[in-house]
Design a protein around this motif. Structure first.
Motif, PDB file in Angstrom:
ATOM      1  N   GLU A 158       0.822  -1.216   0.000  1.00 57.50           N
ATOM      2  CA  GLU A 158       0.000   0.000   0.000  1.00 57.50           C
ATOM      3  C   GLU A 158       0.854   1.263   0.000  1.00 57.50           C
ATOM      4  OE1 GLU A 158      -3.855  -1.933   2.317  1.00 57.50           O
ATOM      5  OE2 GLU A 158      -2.394  -0.737   3.423  1.00 57.50           O
ATOM      6  N   MET A 159       2.033   1.183   0.582  1.00 53.20           N
ATOM      7  CA  MET A 159       2.946   2.324   0.590  1.00 53.20           C
ATOM      8  C   MET A 159       3.571   2.563  -0.782  1.00 53.20           C
ATOM      9  SD  MET A 159       4.952   1.604   4.168  1.00 53.20           S
ATOM     10  CE  MET A 159       6.154   2.891   3.865  1.00 53.20           C
ATOM     11  N   ILE A 160       3.771   1.491  -1.552  1.00 48.23           N
ATOM     12  CA  ILE A 160       4.577   1.582  -2.769  1.00 48.23           C
ATOM     13  C   ILE A 160       3.758   1.525  -4.052  1.00 48.23           C
ATOM     14  CG2 ILE A 160       6.348   0.373  -4.121  1.00 48.23           C
ATOM     15  CD1 ILE A 160       7.541  -0.504  -1.388  1.00 48.23           C
ATOM     16  N   TYR A 183       1.754   4.568  -5.863  1.00 49.49           N
ATOM     17  CA  TYR A 183       2.665   5.569  -6.426  1.00 49.49           C
ATOM     18  C   TYR A 183       3.464   4.983  -7.584  1.00 49.49           C
ATOM     19  CZ  TYR A 183       1.184   8.231  -2.439  1.00 49.49           C
ATOM     20  OH  TYR A 183       0.400   8.897  -1.537  1.00 49.49           O
ATOM     21  N   ALA A 184       3.735   3.681  -7.517  1.00 52.98           N
ATOM     22  CA  ALA A 184       4.387   3.033  -8.652  1.00 52.98           C
ATOM     23  C   ALA A 184       3.474   3.052  -9.871  1.00 52.98           C
ATOM     24  CB  ALA A 184       4.745   1.588  -8.293  1.00 52.98           C
ATOM     25  N   ALA A 185       2.183   2.850  -9.662  1.00 52.92           N
ATOM     26  CA  ALA A 185       1.242   2.900 -10.782  1.00 52.92           C
ATOM     27  C   ALA A 185       1.227   4.295 -11.401  1.00 52.92           C
ATOM     28  CB  ALA A 185      -0.159   2.506 -10.310  1.00 52.92           C
ATOM     29  N   ALA A 186       1.285   5.331 -10.564  1.00 49.71           N
ATOM     30  CA  ALA A 186       1.326   6.703 -11.091  1.00 49.71           C
ATOM     31  C   ALA A 186       2.605   6.943 -11.888  1.00 49.71           C
ATOM     32  CB  ALA A 186       1.220   7.705  -9.946  1.00 49.71           C
ATOM     33  N   HIS A 190      -8.071  -4.651 -11.759  1.00 51.60           N
ATOM     34  CA  HIS A 190      -6.811  -4.679 -12.507  1.00 51.60           C
ATOM     35  C   HIS A 190      -6.961  -3.961 -13.856  1.00 51.60           C
ATOM     36  CE1 HIS A 190      -5.694  -7.886  -9.652  1.00 51.60           C
ATOM     37  NE2 HIS A 190      -4.450  -7.604  -9.980  1.00 51.60           N
ATOM     38  N   THR A 191      -8.102  -4.142 -14.484  1.00 51.18           N
ATOM     39  CA  THR A 191      -8.335  -3.503 -15.777  1.00 51.18           C
ATOM     40  C   THR A 191      -8.343  -1.984 -15.633  1.00 51.18           C
ATOM     41  OG1 THR A 191      -9.570  -5.416 -16.600  1.00 51.18           O
ATOM     42  CG2 THR A 191      -9.966  -3.310 -17.692  1.00 51.18           C
ATOM     43  N   ALA A 192      -8.909  -1.488 -14.544  1.00 48.28           N
ATOM     44  CA  ALA A 192      -8.911  -0.041 -14.307  1.00 48.28           C
ATOM     45  C   ALA A 192      -7.489   0.493 -14.168  1.00 48.28           C
ATOM     46  CB  ALA A 192      -9.733   0.280 -13.060  1.00 48.28           C
ATOM     47  N   VAL A 193      -6.643  -0.247 -13.444  1.00 51.79           N
ATOM     48  CA  VAL A 193      -5.235   0.151 -13.326  1.00 51.79           C
ATOM     49  C   VAL A 193      -4.571   0.144 -14.701  1.00 51.79           C
ATOM     50  CG1 VAL A 193      -2.979  -0.479 -12.356  1.00 51.79           C
ATOM     51  CG2 VAL A 193      -5.050  -0.743 -10.958  1.00 51.79           C
ATOM     52  N   PHE A 194      -4.800  -0.907 -15.441  1.00 53.13           N
ATOM     53  CA  PHE A 194      -4.179  -1.087 -16.762  1.00 53.13           C
ATOM     54  C   PHE A 194      -4.519   0.074 -17.707  1.00 53.13           C
ATOM     55  CE2 PHE A 194      -4.760  -3.021 -21.085  1.00 53.13           C
ATOM     56  CZ  PHE A 194      -3.413  -3.145 -21.386  1.00 53.13           C
ATOM     57  N   TYR A 195      -5.791   0.402 -17.823  1.00 49.58           N
ATOM     58  CA  TYR A 195      -6.182   1.447 -18.768  1.00 49.58           C
ATOM     59  C   TYR A 195      -5.747   2.838 -18.302  1.00 49.58           C
ATOM     60  CZ  TYR A 195      -8.722  -1.735 -21.782  1.00 49.58           C
ATOM     61  OH  TYR A 195      -9.034  -2.736 -22.661  1.00 49.58           O
ATOM     62  N   ALA A 196      -5.708   3.044 -16.996  1.00 49.95           N
ATOM     63  CA  ALA A 196      -5.231   4.340 -16.503  1.00 49.95           C
ATOM     64  C   ALA A 196      -3.748   4.530 -16.827  1.00 49.95           C
ATOM     65  CB  ALA A 196      -5.463   4.444 -14.998  1.00 49.95           C
ATOM     66  N   ILE A 197      -2.964   3.441 -16.688  1.00 46.47           N
ATOM     67  CA  ILE A 197      -1.540   3.528 -17.027  1.00 46.47           C
ATOM     68  C   ILE A 197      -1.377   3.782 -18.525  1.00 46.47           C
ATOM     69  CG2 ILE A 197       0.604   2.198 -17.193  1.00 46.47           C
ATOM     70  CD1 ILE A 197      -0.128   0.892 -14.521  1.00 46.47           C
ATOM     71  N   LEU A 198      -2.110   3.046 -19.351  1.00 44.57           N
ATOM     72  CA  LEU A 198      -1.997   3.234 -20.799  1.00 44.57           C
ATOM     73  C   LEU A 198      -2.403   4.647 -21.212  1.00 44.57           C
ATOM     74  CD1 LEU A 198      -1.409   0.231 -21.001  1.00 44.57           C
ATOM     75  CD2 LEU A 198      -3.063   0.076 -22.859  1.00 44.57           C
ATOM     76  N   ALA A 199      -3.374   5.223 -20.485  1.00 43.85           N
ATOM     77  CA  ALA A 199      -3.836   6.573 -20.810  1.00 43.85           C
ATOM     78  C   ALA A 199      -2.903   7.656 -20.266  1.00 43.85           C
ATOM     79  CB  ALA A 199      -5.241   6.783 -20.256  1.00 43.85           C
ATOM     80  N   ARG A 226      -3.070   5.877  -9.781  1.00 38.86           N
ATOM     81  CA  ARG A 226      -2.820   5.780  -8.338  1.00 38.86           C
ATOM     82  C   ARG A 226      -4.101   5.400  -7.603  1.00 38.86           C
ATOM     83  NH1 ARG A 226      -0.446  10.303  -7.755  1.00 38.86           N
ATOM     84  NH2 ARG A 226      -2.276  11.535  -7.204  1.00 38.86           N
ATOM     85  N   ARG A 227      -5.211   6.034  -7.956  1.00 38.67           N
ATOM     86  CA  ARG A 227      -6.478   5.712  -7.291  1.00 38.67           C
ATOM     87  C   ARG A 227      -6.919   4.279  -7.595  1.00 38.67           C
ATOM     88  NH1 ARG A 227      -7.851  10.826  -9.324  1.00 38.67           N
ATOM     89  NH2 ARG A 227      -9.080   9.845 -10.981  1.00 38.67           N
ATOM     90  N   ALA A 228      -6.755   3.863  -8.845  1.00 38.93           N
ATOM     91  CA  ALA A 228      -7.183   2.514  -9.224  1.00 38.93           C
ATOM     92  C   ALA A 228      -6.373   1.458  -8.496  1.00 38.93           C
ATOM     93  CB  ALA A 228      -7.056   2.337 -10.734  1.00 38.93           C
ATOM     94  N   MET A 229      -5.062   1.676  -8.359  1.00 39.25           N
ATOM     95  CA  MET A 229      -4.242   0.705  -7.631  1.00 39.25           C
ATOM     96  C   MET A 229      -4.596   0.711  -6.148  1.00 39.25           C
ATOM     97  SD  MET A 229      -1.957  -1.672  -7.849  1.00 39.25           S
ATOM     98  CE  MET A 229      -0.865  -1.499  -9.273  1.00 39.25           C
ATOM     99  N   ALA A 230      -4.874   1.876  -5.588  1.00 39.64           N
ATOM    100  CA  ALA A 230      -5.288   1.932  -4.180  1.00 39.64           C
ATOM    101  C   ALA A 230      -6.606   1.190  -3.987  1.00 39.64           C
ATOM    102  CB  ALA A 230      -5.415   3.389  -3.731  1.00 39.64           C
TER     103      ALA A 230
END
Length: 238
Positions: A116-118, A121-124, A206-215, A222-226
């Protein structure tokens, strides 16, 4: 007469296996609390008899444990367990031993706190900094999650996805972190998949994280990974 090369090779492998076994068992015993911090280890003769190894093998194992911060040797004092704050738990072997002997819920929550700490922010960072190769790796991992037909396939893809996020940060200091926690993270992902109603219950997160990173939307990533890690915590605490 020169040694038989095959016999020499076999003896070397046996020696390494014995050294690894003694290191593994002594490390787990210390992390489990069988020998308290500040307390001396049993004498060499006792340890040699317990493990059925030579003094050379035992001393190699003790040197390995010394390098990991678990023990120290001093003249006229002997070999003692070091204080817990000196232990190098950011070591792949140590983390693996600790995962095997720590109370399961306690360890799972500590690993979760670290994630949760890492990871948000890594996703961002991944959203801001990913390159073609890391984007392709994430795409393959995500597609493998979509295509997974059983728990084993899901866990392999899930693990590769999270390691891929760290790699996509383009930060050389975060990549070794993935290698460090890989074994313990895989265990947690497997447990989470088995606790869910279905093994791929977190695919949408996971899909929300994936598409946010691609976008390249760092805030959304960051929010999706949290959010994803919040689902994970809920399963651990259930």
């Amino acid at each position: 007469m020169p040694d038989n090369p095959a016999q020499t090779w076999e003896n070397t492998i046996i020696h390494r296996d014995l050294h690894g076994h003694v290191t593994h068992e002594l490390g787990k015993a210390i992390l489990r609390g069988d020998v308290a911090p500040g307390s001396p280890l049993p004498r060499e003769a006792e340890l040699m008899e317990r493990f059925g190894v030579s003094r050379t093998v035992l001393r190699e194992a003790l040197r390995t444990l010394t390098s990991k911060g678990l023990i120290e040797s001093r003249p006229k004092v002997g070999t003692r367990v070091r204080p817990r704050e000196a232990w190098n738990l950011l070591d792949a072997d140590m983390l693996d031993w600790y995962a095997r002997v720590a109370p399961p819920l306690q360890f799972a929550l500590k690993l979760q706190e670290m994630r949760e700490m890492i990871e948000p922010y890594a996703a961002a960072l991944a959203a801001d900094n990913h390159e073609d190769s890391s984007r392709e790796r994430l795409t393959r991992a995500h597609q493998a999650m979509v295509d997974a037909q059983n728990v084993d396939e899901w866990v392999r893809a899930d693990l590769d996805f999270h390691l891929g996020v760290l790699a996509a940060c383009s930060n050389e200091l975060l990549i070794p972190l993935g290698a460090l926690i890989e074994r313990t993270l895989e265990g947690q992902l497997r447990l989470n998949a088995k606790r869910a109603d279905v093994y791929n219950a977190s695919l949408a997160e996971h899909t929300a994280v994936f598409y946010a990173i691609l976008a390249r939307d760092a805030s959304a990533a960051r929010r999706a990974m949290a959010d994803l890690l919040g689902v994970t915590r809920g399963r651990i605490e259930a």
